[in-house]
Design a protein around this motif. Sequence first.
Motif, PDB file in Angstrom:
ATOM      1  N   SER A 289       0.830  -1.304   0.020  1.00 11.97           N
ATOM      2  CA  SER A 289      -0.020   0.114  -0.049  1.00 11.97           C
ATOM      3  C   SER A 289       0.733   1.133   0.226  1.00 11.97           C
ATOM      4  N   SER A 290       0.350   2.187  -0.243  1.00 16.67           N
ATOM      5  CA  SER A 290       1.126   3.686  -0.399  1.00 16.67           C
ATOM      6  C   SER A 290       1.450   3.960   1.061  1.00 16.67           C
ATOM      7  N   MET A 291       2.679   4.577   1.145  1.00 21.43           N
ATOM      8  CA  MET A 291       3.276   4.994   2.389  1.00 21.43           C
ATOM      9  C   MET A 291       2.592   5.772   3.070  1.00 21.43           C
ATOM     10  N   SER A 292       2.498   5.979   4.379  1.00 23.43           N
ATOM     11  CA  SER A 292       1.806   7.030   5.239  1.00 23.43           C
ATOM     12  C   SER A 292       2.967   8.303   5.309  1.00 23.43           C
ATOM     13  N   ALA A 293       2.126   9.411   5.660  1.00 27.32           N
ATOM     14  CA  ALA A 293       3.079  10.690   5.779  1.00 27.32           C
ATOM     15  C   ALA A 293       4.191  10.265   6.644  1.00 27.32           C
ATOM     16  N   SER A 294       4.144   9.577   7.607  1.00 27.86           N
ATOM     17  CA  SER A 294       5.367   9.533   8.782  1.00 27.86           C
ATOM     18  C   SER A 294       6.501   8.378   7.768  1.00 27.86           C
ATOM     19  N   ASP A 295       5.693   7.526   7.102  1.00 27.64           N
ATOM     20  CA  ASP A 295       6.787   6.633   6.339  1.00 27.64           C
ATOM     21  C   ASP A 295       7.759   7.826   5.431  1.00 27.64           C
ATOM     22  N   SER A 296       6.842   8.619   4.648  1.00 29.13           N
ATOM     23  CA  SER A 296       7.337   9.404   3.630  1.00 29.13           C
ATOM     24  C   SER A 296       8.421  10.226   4.243  1.00 29.13           C
ATOM     25  N   ASP A 297       8.319  10.725   5.420  1.00 30.98           N
ATOM     26  CA  ASP A 297       9.047  11.564   6.158  1.00 30.98           C
ATOM     27  C   ASP A 297      10.389  10.922   6.441  1.00 30.98           C
ATOM     28  N   THR A 298      10.189   9.635   6.944  1.00 33.95           N
ATOM     29  CA  THR A 298      11.353   8.869   7.273  1.00 33.95           C
ATOM     30  C   THR A 298      12.259   8.450   6.050  1.00 33.95           C
ATOM     31  N   ALA A 299      11.467   8.139   4.777  1.00 30.09           N
ATOM     32  CA  ALA A 299      12.285   7.848   3.639  1.00 30.09           C
ATOM     33  C   ALA A 299      13.102   9.036   3.132  1.00 30.09           C
ATOM     34  N   ARG A 300      12.499  10.325   3.104  1.00 25.56           N
ATOM     35  CA  ARG A 300      13.210  11.513   2.897  1.00 25.56           C
ATOM     36  C   ARG A 300      14.459  11.717   3.750  1.00 25.56           C
ATOM     37  N   ASP A 301      14.022  11.411   4.955  1.00 21.33           N
ATOM     38  CA  ASP A 301      15.345  11.620   5.784  1.00 21.33           C
ATOM     39  C   ASP A 301      16.455  10.566   5.461  1.00 21.33           C
TER      40      ASP A 301
END
Length: 244
Positions: free
Chosen positions: A45-57
């Motif tokens: 499934s699509s990444m959550s906002a927190s997952d996206s923040d982790t990926a960017r970091d």
Amino acid sequence: PTQNPDSAMPPADRMPIAAPGRVRRRWISTYPRIPTTRSRPTTSSSMSASDSDTARDAVALARAFVESEVLGVSPSPRPDERFSERRGVFVTLSSFPSDALRGCIGFPTPVLPLGEALEESARAACHDPRFPDLAPEELPHIVVEVTMLSIPRRIIASSPEAIEDFVEIGRDGLMIELMGFRGVLLPQVPVENGWDAGTFLEHLSLKAGLPRHAWRDPRAVLFSFSGTIWKEPYPGGTAEEYHG
């Protein structure tokens, strides 16, 4: 790593390996405790906002580790508790704007916490044995990409022809083991090269140093995995999810 990319790698699961971010030969390590795929896995499934923040970091951390390695300075910031989970990960370095591969190193299986795997992969990518060491003057012209992997699953098919049914372009990366030869191709590779499943499997075989149709050999062991790819749009830019 300093060994020749066309020489055999000793089986060491904690050793980062080079991968063909853009179709290149390399051996990979063995895969501990890999589950079996007997039916097509569902797309994540699509990444959550927190997952996206982790990926960017994660991409920002990888850049910090690259700069630390090349410039000989301490990276900042350091990984926090979000990066304590064990994950397979690859760090890819590309020249901007040509997108030419400059280094790609990583761990195909979750043998280290994400923060440690990121650091080892990013530092090693600066010294990918297929290329000259990354130089300080190149840093303003390098784009950093991070691929975070699912646990590889062994593919069991009723026949060689049925193997293609287990491969979804744009979702799956692949690994192969046969007669001591091993190879890996990341999920973005067939997308970037316009391959179908059969062509993807052929290049996987070639990547491992095997004949083009080695994936059809009944002795071949095949694995699939998915990957979430985040990439800087330009050197130092805020990472965005990459779909090929």
